[in-house]
Design a protein around this motif. Structure first.
Motif, short mmCIF file in Angstrom:
data_model
loop_
_atom_site.label_atom_id
_atom_site.label_comp_id
_atom_site.label_asym_id
_atom_site.label_seq_id
_atom_site.Cartn_x
_atom_site.Cartn_y
_atom_site.Cartn_z
N THR A 255 0.85 -1.19 0.00
CA THR A 255 0.00 0.00 0.00
C THR A 255 0.88 1.24 0.00
OG1 THR A 255 -0.08 0.15 2.40
CG2 THR A 255 -1.78 -1.20 1.33
N TYR A 256 0.29 2.38 -0.31
CA TYR A 256 1.02 3.65 -0.24
C TYR A 256 1.67 3.80 1.12
CZ TYR A 256 -1.90 5.16 -4.24
OH TYR A 256 -2.53 5.27 -5.46
N VAL A 279 -1.71 9.66 -3.05
CA VAL A 279 -2.78 9.18 -2.19
C VAL A 279 -4.10 9.88 -2.50
CG1 VAL A 279 -3.55 8.97 0.20
CG2 VAL A 279 -1.15 8.53 -0.39
N SER A 281 -5.16 11.43 -5.10
CA SER A 281 -5.76 11.16 -6.41
C SER A 281 -5.84 9.67 -6.71
CB SER A 281 -4.98 11.90 -7.50
OG SER A 281 -3.63 11.96 -7.15
N ASN A 282 -5.33 8.84 -5.75
CA ASN A 282 -5.47 7.40 -5.90
C ASN A 282 -4.84 6.87 -7.19
OD1 ASN A 282 -6.21 4.86 -5.20
ND2 ASN A 282 -8.38 5.36 -4.89
N VAL A 301 -0.47 0.51 -4.18
CA VAL A 301 -1.90 0.81 -4.32
C VAL A 301 -2.50 1.28 -3.00
CG1 VAL A 301 -2.22 -0.85 -6.21
CG2 VAL A 301 -2.40 -1.62 -3.85
N ALA A 302 -3.73 1.72 -3.06
CA ALA A 302 -4.38 2.23 -1.85
C ALA A 302 -4.70 1.10 -0.86
CB ALA A 302 -5.66 2.98 -2.21
N ARG A 303 -5.18 -0.02 -1.37
CA ARG A 303 -5.61 -1.12 -0.50
C ARG A 303 -5.13 -2.45 -1.07
NH1 ARG A 303 -9.33 1.91 1.44
NH2 ARG A 303 -10.22 2.31 -0.59
#
Ligand code: ASP
Ligand code: MG
Length: 476
Positions: A255-256, A279, A281-282, A301-303
């Motif tokens: 994740t980020y 983060v 702007s994903n 990635v975010a998740r």
């Protein structure tokens, strides 16, 4: 704009004519299916060479400056000669000489002054990226692509913290639209310098060492890119440093937040500030190997698709533990800690971990060795009164320590993890000196004796089965 890809190539990826050809091939390949903005670092070791030249200049060492200039010219002229067809070399050679001339003028000014004003340093060292961007753009043009080298001072707007500036998103987005969008719309491949920018009123800045990653993520956010590729010379983000752990594996996904923690705690793949612009702007990012471009690398990635638990372990040995202990019961422990932190802020040392015990009110901070002297000076100045009167013990300094950081989103809410990690470390007879865990439970930071670092890293990696669990990506 989702069919836009921003790609960043590091110094090793840009290190020779052969490497620049490989980079151009990757750019050209990607540009068949989408628009591409490329961000480049200076050729490997060039930023160090430029900084070293400015130090010679400051010291009035003309011979040292000249010797470095020769190296700088040779490296870029030789690369140009190896890269471009003979007929196309002269104008690029002239530009290389002009850029180096610009650098030498600033170095000359520094020599006359006998000091290195930070903004002159920033202007001067960005020449490394301007040279590499020129080489790549010229090569792409020679291969029949439309390309242009763009100085990020015209695009990335920053605050005025010379040497460690932070981009300002809104003005940067406006400038990126004006400077880069028309090039993209015309089907060109812009090659933007990493590392540098300029203040709103046009004073040149840099984003800190290794800052080209941050330049690229800033541009990705500014242009609302669909993806960001960070190209380096390793296969991605790893579960551990493969020099310490032979079976360390490349993580499929992080994740980020994990990537930021790993970078912050000593993993060399990414500049720690890179993730922040992505983060909001994903925008998904990939860490990839330009020496082996077919490999997927690590997705950032975010998740995660499946929760991971402790996923990677990093270590740092160039750190020191500073400890402060009140000797008088009259001293307010929390206030003392606040003042210590203020003093550390003044010294601009980064505090990597804090640990305190409430009973004796003593506490310690972990800082980088190269920031130790400044940190100590500021602490001693802050507490000079207490130190003279014996209300506070002399500031303790322990350089014989190392920091371990165990990182993983999935550690949240799994109570056994910390216990297993500590048991694994103590099985190796490594003494734990301090422990810190942020309330996010994303990272457990452990300070141990320096000679125990490698053993502890291997023990944690093994105990948490990090290599076996590195691939969490769901197929398809
Ligand atoms: N060339 C700069 C440095 O060496 C920036 C970078 O490589 O990212 O620090
Ligand atoms: Mg780098």
């Amino acid at each position: 704009m989702n069919n836009l890809l921003v790609m960043k190539f590091g110094g090793t990826s840009m290190g020779s004519a052969e490497r620049i050809r490989a980079v151009a091939e990757i750019c050209a390949g990607q540009s068949r299916s989408r628009r591409v903005v490329t961000v480049v670092s200076a050729m490997s070791k060039i930023t160090d060479l430029l900084l070293n030249t400015l130090r010679h200049a400051e010291a009035g060492d003309a011979a040292g400056v000249e010797a470095n200039r020769t190296q700088l010219e040779n490296r870029h002229l030789e690369t140009c000669a190896a890269l471009l067809p003979a007929a196309q070399q002269p104008p690029v050679e002239a530009e290389i000489r002009a850029l180096i001339g610009e650098f030498m003028r600033i170095a000359g000014g520094i020599r006359m002054l006998g000091e290195r004003p930070p903004r002159s340093v920033d202007e001067a060292i960005a020449i490394g990226e301007r040279l590499s961007a020129l080489l790549l753009a010229s090569y792409l043009e020679s291969q029949g692509y439309r390309s242009e080298a763009v100085n990020a001072a015209e695009v990335i707007v920053t605050d005025a913290v010379f040497g460690n500036a932070t981009p300002l998103m809104e003005p940067t987005a406006r400038k990126a639209e004006v400077r880069l969008r028309p090039l993209l719309e015309a089907g060109a491949l812009p090659v933007v310098t990493g590392f540098n920018g300029a203040t709103e009123d046009g004073r040149p800045t840099t984003l800190g060492r290794g800052g080209s990653d941050f330049s690229a993520s800033t541009l990705a956010a500014a242009l609302d890119a669909g993806e960001l590729y960070i190209w380096t010379d390793v296969n991605g983000i790893m579960t551990a440093d493969p020099r310490l752990v032979p079976n360390a594996a490349v993580l499929d996904e992080v994740t980020y937040a994990e990537a930021a923690e790993l970078a912050y705690n000593g993993a060399k793949v990414l500049h720690p500030r890179t993730l922040a612009p992505l983060v909001a702007s994903n925008i998904p990012a990939w860490s990839k190997n330009s020496f082996d471009p077919a490999r997927p690398g690590t997705a950032i990635v975010a998740r995660l698709q499946s929760p991971g638990g402790p996923r990677a372990v990093t270590s740092m040995t160039n750190v020191a533990l500073l400890s402060i202990e009140p000797l008088s019961g009259e001293i307010h422990g929390t206030r003392l800690m606040a003042r210590a932190l203020e003093a550390l802020v003044r010294s601009s040392a980064e505090v990597l971990a804090v640990s305190s015990s409430s009973y004796r009110q003593n506490f310690c901070f972990l800082v980088r060795t190269d920031e130790l002297a400044g940190a100590l000076e500021c602490l001693e100045e802050e507490f000079s009164l207490e130190l003279t009167h014996g209300y506070v013990a002399p500031v303790g300094v322990d350089e014989n320590v190392g920091l371990l950081a165990v990182v993983g989103e999935g550690m949240k809410g799994s109570p056994g993890v910390a216990g297993r990690i500590f048991t694994a470390i103590s099985r190796e007879n490594v003494n734990i000196i301090a422990i810190a865990q942020g309330s996010s439970e994303l990272t457990i930071a452990i300070v141990v004796r320096q000679d125990g670092v490698e053993k502890a890293v291997r023990a944690i990696h093994e105990e948490c089965r990090m290599a076996e669990r590195a691939g969490v990506r769901v197929a398809g």
